[in-house]
Design an enzyme around this catalytic site. Structure first.
Site, PDB file in Angstrom:
ATOM      1  N   ASP A  39       0.828  -1.208   0.000  1.00  0.00           N
ATOM      2  CA  ASP A  39       0.000   0.000   0.000  1.00  0.00           C
ATOM      3  C   ASP A  39       0.865   1.262   0.000  1.00  0.00           C
ATOM      4  O   ASP A  39       1.976   1.257   0.536  1.00  0.00           O
ATOM      5  CB  ASP A  39      -0.917  -0.022   1.235  1.00  0.00           C
ATOM      6  CG  ASP A  39      -2.087   0.934   1.095  1.00  0.00           C
ATOM      7  OD1 ASP A  39      -2.346   1.405  -0.031  1.00  0.00           O
ATOM      8  OD2 ASP A  39      -2.743   1.212   2.111  1.00  0.00           O
ATOM      9  N   ASN A  44     -11.086  -2.507  -5.236  1.00  0.00           N
ATOM     10  CA  ASN A  44     -10.335  -1.515  -6.008  1.00  0.00           C
ATOM     11  C   ASN A  44     -11.012  -1.122  -7.330  1.00  0.00           C
ATOM     12  O   ASN A  44     -10.615  -0.139  -7.970  1.00  0.00           O
ATOM     13  CB  ASN A  44      -8.903  -2.007  -6.277  1.00  0.00           C
ATOM     14  CG  ASN A  44      -8.005  -1.949  -5.056  1.00  0.00           C
ATOM     15  OD1 ASN A  44      -7.086  -2.753  -4.885  1.00  0.00           O
ATOM     16  ND2 ASN A  44      -8.241  -0.981  -4.168  1.00  0.00           N
TER      17      ASN A  44
HETATM   18  C1  IPE Z   1      -5.461  -2.747  -0.164  1.00  0.00           C
HETATM   19  O1  IPE Z   1      -5.121  -1.409  -0.299  1.00  0.00           O
HETATM   20  C2  IPE Z   1      -5.417  -3.430  -1.492  1.00  0.00           C
HETATM   21  C3  IPE Z   1      -4.103  -3.558  -2.128  1.00  0.00           C
HETATM   22  C4  IPE Z   1      -2.958  -3.212  -1.596  1.00  0.00           C
HETATM   23  C5  IPE Z   1      -4.120  -4.157  -3.431  1.00  0.00           C
HETATM   24  P1  IPE Z   1      -6.230  -0.273  -0.459  1.00  0.00           P
HETATM   25  O2  IPE Z   1      -5.504   1.005  -0.566  1.00  0.00           O
HETATM   26  O3  IPE Z   1      -7.158  -0.616  -1.555  1.00  0.00           O
HETATM   27  O4  IPE Z   1      -7.026  -0.391   0.916  1.00  0.00           O
HETATM   28  P2  IPE Z   1      -7.898   0.683   1.676  1.00  0.00           P
HETATM   29  O5  IPE Z   1      -8.879   1.219   0.685  1.00  0.00           O
HETATM   30  O6  IPE Z   1      -6.971   1.746   2.145  1.00  0.00           O
HETATM   31  O7  IPE Z   1      -8.517  -0.053   2.809  1.00  0.00           O
HETATM   32  C1  IPE Z   2      -1.681   0.177  -3.300  1.00  0.00           C
HETATM   33  O1  IPE Z   2      -1.446   1.546  -3.347  1.00  0.00           O
HETATM   34  C2  IPE Z   2      -1.868  -0.420  -4.671  1.00  0.00           C
HETATM   35  C3  IPE Z   2      -3.256  -0.781  -5.000  1.00  0.00           C
HETATM   36  C4  IPE Z   2      -4.264  -0.748  -4.171  1.00  0.00           C
HETATM   37  C5  IPE Z   2      -3.507  -1.209  -6.358  1.00  0.00           C
HETATM   38  P1  IPE Z   2      -2.621   2.597  -3.323  1.00  0.00           P
HETATM   39  O2  IPE Z   2      -3.013   2.917  -4.729  1.00  0.00           O
HETATM   40  O3  IPE Z   2      -3.742   2.140  -2.472  1.00  0.00           O
HETATM   41  O4  IPE Z   2      -1.898   3.852  -2.685  1.00  0.00           O
HETATM   42  P2  IPE Z   2      -2.523   4.900  -1.669  1.00  0.00           P
HETATM   43  O5  IPE Z   2      -3.103   4.134  -0.522  1.00  0.00           O
HETATM   44  O6  IPE Z   2      -3.567   5.655  -2.417  1.00  0.00           O
HETATM   45  O7  IPE Z   2      -1.362   5.746  -1.273  1.00  0.00           O
HETATM   46 MG    MG Z   3      -4.119   2.389  -0.487  1.00  0.00          MG
END
Ligand code: IPE
Ligand code: IPE
Ligand code: MG
Length: 251
Positions: free
Chosen positions: A29, A77
């Protein structure tokens, strides 16, 4: 340098008669925030994140980790903009095409978990081909979660189990926790010993809900594109000092 630090961690783990986690799962993340800090689009962060995956996979045999599972795209997502979702799907295809041979040469066995039904056929073909190409490998078992959600996985498993019960292939009274586990996407994998989440969020966001019942958790402030093999090795080193009781008392 990286290799030295990893060797030190490995030696200290072995010296303390402690265990390296057999299966490490990572919620990668922070790509979006990493890009934002640089005034760049979110996909720039995802591309930087994808590069990190290579380093972390390579570090696994050096540290002694056999199973690595990474969360790449959740069932939630899809709520993101069409631009980001399409960009991620394109990135997954490119990643597989670009990395397939190197992964295979490194002895990595790749598996995918999650529901493939919603993924585009071209991506599913690449996923299937990579699984087939690497199916004889055993150095590291890399599992990539795409369109994965813990609740969705359990729901799909229960649905398939219900079909077997209705058809008389399975008796309802014979269903145990092991039966349910055998219907999950992860049925061939051991449960994760350690779940790492980067970017400072302390939640599990629907990742490996069933499998992580007794996992240790590490929530790290580093954003995923900044997560180095050195930091990975340090986190693994900390795991060695944890006292896992699994509901019992200390021996
Ligand atoms: C969890 O991260 C999913 C992945 C890392 C693929 P998210 O960024 O989607 O999770 P939330 O929305 O902060 O809970
Ligand atoms: C994790 O990074 C990757 C996916 C969920 C695909 P994020 O895209 O959630 O990054 P933040 O949380 O917005 O920084
Ligand atoms: Mg995230």
């Amino acid at each position: 340098m990286a290799r030295d630090e990893m060797a030190t961690v490995r030696a200290s783990i072995a010296g303390g008669a402690a265990v390296v986690p057999q299966h490490v799962a990572i919620i990668m993340d922070g790509n979006g925030r990493w890009a934002k800090l640089r005034g760049r689009p979110r996909l720039f962060g995802h591309r930087a994140g994808a590069k990190r995956v290579r380093d972390i996979v390579q570090a696994c045999p050096q540290i002694g980790i056999k199973y690595l599972t990474i969360f790449a795209f959740s069932t939630e997502n899809w709520k993101r903009t069409q631009t980001e979702v399409a960009g991620l799907m394109t990135m997954f295809k490119r990643y597989i095409m670009k990395e397939a041979q190197a992964l295979h040469k490194a002895g990595v066995r790749v598996r995918f978990i999650g529901d493939r039904i919603r993924l585009e056929p071209a991506l599913v073909r690449l996923m299937n081909d990579l699984e087939t190409l690497t199916c004889g490998n055993d150095t590291v078992h890399l599992t990539i979660a795409i369109n994965y959600g813990g609740r969705d996985e359990v729901t799909r498993a229960v649905r398939r189990m219900a079909v077997d019960v209705a058809a008389g292939r399975l008796k309802a009274e014979d269903v145990t926790a092991e039966t349910l586990a055998s219907f999950l996407d992860t049925h061939v994998l051991p449960d994760p010993d350690l779940v790492i989440r980067t970017s400072g969020e302390a939640r599990i966001s629907n990742f490996l809900l069933w499998q992580s019942a007794y996992a240790e958790y590490e929530f790290i402030d580093t954003l995923w594109p900044d997560f180095t093999p050195e930091e990975f090795a340090r986190v693994i080193g900390r795991f060695a000092s944890r006292d896992r009781r699994f509901g019992g008392t200390k021996a």
